[in-house]
Design a protein around this motif. Sequence first.
Motif: not given
Lengths: 263, 278, 281
Positions: B6-9, B16-17, B39-44, B55-57
């Motif tokens: 349940n990851a948020f970043f 919000k990535a 999309a958030g690939k690098t962030t992931l 930030t969460n999870g």
Amino acid sequence: MKVFEGLKFSRKTSIIHFLDPRTKFLVSCVIFLISLIFSELIILSILFVAQIPLILLAKIQREWSHSIRGGAFLIIIILSTNLIFGYISNNFQLTSRLLIHSIAMAFRFIIITSSFSIFFLTTSPDNLSLALEQSHIPYEFCFAFTTAVRFVPVLANEAQTIIDAQRSRGLEVEKGNFLKRVRKYIPLLIPLIVNAIRRSLELAEAMESRAFGAKKQRTNIYSLKIKKADSIIIISSLIIIFLAIYSKFNLQIPIIQIPLLPP
Amino acid sequence: MIKVENAFFTYPSGVKALEGLNLEIQDGEFIGIMGENGAGKTTLVKHFNGLLKPTNGSIYINGKNTRETTVAELSKNVGLVFQNPDHQLFCETVEEEVTFGLKNFGFAEEKIVERTDWVLNFLELERYRKSSPFILSGGERKRVALAAVLAWDPNILVLDEPTIGQDYLQKERLRQYIEQLNGQGRTVIIVTHDIEFIAECKPRIIVLSKGKIINYATAKEALTNSENLSKASIFPPQIAQLFTQIADLGLPKDVIDVYEAKVLIENLLKGGKRNEGV
Amino acid sequence: MSPAIEVRNLFYSYPGAEKHTLENINLVIERGDFVVLTGPSGCGKTTLCRCLNGLIPHFYGGKFNGTVIVDGLSVKDHPISALAQHVGFVFQNPENQLFALSVEKDIAFGLENLALPRAEIIKRVKWAMKITGVTELRENAPHELSGGQQQRVAIASVLAMNPHVMVLDEPTSFLDPMSSKQLFEVIQTLNKETRLTIILVEHRLDLLSPYAKRIIVMDEGKIIADGSPRSILSSKKVFSLGVGIPKVTRLYQLLLENGVSLDSPPISVKELERELRRRII
Ligand SMILES: Nc1ncnc2c1ncn2[C@@H]1O[C@H](COP(=O)(O)OP(=O)(O)OP(=O)(O)O)[C@@H](O)[C@H]1O
Ligand SMILES: Nc1ncnc2c1ncn2[C@@H]1O[C@H](COP(=O)(O)OP(=O)(O)OP(=O)(O)O)[C@@H](O)[C@H]1O
Ligand SMILES: [Mg+2]
Ligand SMILES: [Mg+2]
């Protein structure tokens, strides 16, 4: 890096952000001058309280409090040196005046920091440069100035990038005591300098490829105009500074007396 | 094993990535992550070696919460090649780039020499051994970044856009090597926009869009699902497009491999008579 | 009118390098052409591009021999800033070419340097942002964008300057497939409508080949093949060099090896489909 947060522009929309940088700069200077002219705690407190609505209006409470917290160390130094030296030169006697004076000096520092932090937090370096340009300062100088203003966050960013690259390849920088950690940051220094030079070369390459220096006079996509709100604030600031100077020489400012201490 | 719970970043700027990702990647899996720009690939993938913390999870690598360990420790297991080689390279020579990780992880001297020679040879960088990485061509720099990580042979290899600037032969060598590593039980995760490369690698595919996983399926399923792909700004590979178009000729729709395609079409054209005969 | 680009007997080596990075390049590109430059990694594509906008020799130095004439100007005799008004250059690494504090300001930078009237700048910046799909990012800081977003901004900043010749060095390396296609379409439209000359470096030819009019292949600093997309892509020599040909063209080659010969080598899915249908009926 939190200390710098108080100087780093944060893009928001507020009345304060909307004002002309020259207006804001004038206001900051007026606050700065008044805080220098007066050393009375009462006036300084009023000045401090007067800044609070500005900070709230600009929605920068978080960044502002960071910069004050970053400066806490200096505030304590100012307070204690004033106290200690005053105490010594006062024949080792703590008086109400000494205490009030020391507090006032610390207050003065807070006020000056806040006023410039309001200015930098709400003025984009672009607008700052524009304000300089429109004051007929040569573009090269304005460019150098904005680049310098920007350099701190850029360097911080660059440092972070290199640290990330190094720890992703096994360099341990998060563990160990303070000294050990400081030593771990040494491998960062050389690449940081080399990268800064390389970046500036790349920057030059990219800028020249977009016709930098093609014409003597360049235009700017934005232009600054003194709006009505600006005029009102500029005039009021000028009135305030005159009043302040006048009262400094003609009015008696009440002195606060702390009970239980000799005056 | 990688476990994303349940990851948020959210970036400090407020972007919000990642928006509630759940994911489990087993040891020895081969995963491709695709998705539109932003999309958030690098962030992931930056979460996998702890550079970013959700930030969460939570994220667990081999059972360990990434919040409770350091990037350096995680990196021994999780080798991350950055999307932009300029963010990864900082040494004065190519050789130093390669040995940097090996030294930090405490490899023996002979081992360091051996691994360095091998990786520079493999990625055709031997002649640049003493050059500064910054005078190399774009593709060569990307290979130095790859070399710097392949050198210590991490158990989990995460490659953010490994094919940028690479010609077909380089890609082909890389693909074969990845397959070989995967065959030896390494986990390999590649982030890429290179749909034709993915179609040749055939990993299990995660389609990420706007910070959410919108598909997690085999290469065949994911790459022929054009409706799903288009949500993430991706087209199916050419072979899949072709077979969707000519499905009415009685051929299967879910073909992504050029050799499989060759056999099917050969049969269709040559064996037209054979078909009638049956 | 002179051709868009004329390169004669060009030899170049970087400072300190013993070998020539470019060796005897001869090349004429007509106005309004759409040329794709490809070849193995490290073969000198970026180096050739740098010669076209004057970064070589003015910025990089080194040994430069021969003539390069772009839009009628000899590169050797004009400063980069003057050439920039004729040739736009999109760099290989998007991050290196963005430096302003906001996307909008970055796109405006070149126009400001040309001292255009403010209204004109605003108009062109708006147009460039729209055409590259970055209008929503207008206020963002370029260094806080994803790789693909940065690449679009870089392209917008060059498009806004309305050059006659545009050199794009792997402009889609960070873009998703849909954005790559959109970019090629934008470039093609400009190429057709305003006769903008395009020179584009690319490794992945699957998406690009339907748009190109001509493909030039380099290897080890030399031009080794030059021709229409169809002739280049179907050449065995080009494939063995490591040029990423479209999968449908590859399929055609594989079929040919197995004795199935189709009429002409396809360079798009549509063409192969048409050919197969023709054969079935
Ligand atoms: N350092 C940063 N600060 C603020 N926002 C960021 C930062 N890096 C990325 N973002 C934003 O976070 C979102 C996700 O970015 P990310 O880099 O993970 O995308 P991506 O899927 O890797 O895209 P691409 O394919 O373009 O590389 C984007 O909207 C991007 O603008
Ligand atoms: N600034 C420089 N100084 C010295 N040598 C360089 C410099 N830039 C590139 N080279 C060398 O020149 C050769 C050609 O490089 P170039 O960047 O032109 O290749 P390229 O064809 O663009 O490759 P890629 O597809 O990987 O980007 C390479 O061997 C490279 O190492
Ligand atoms: Mg990315
Ligand atoms: Mg290149």
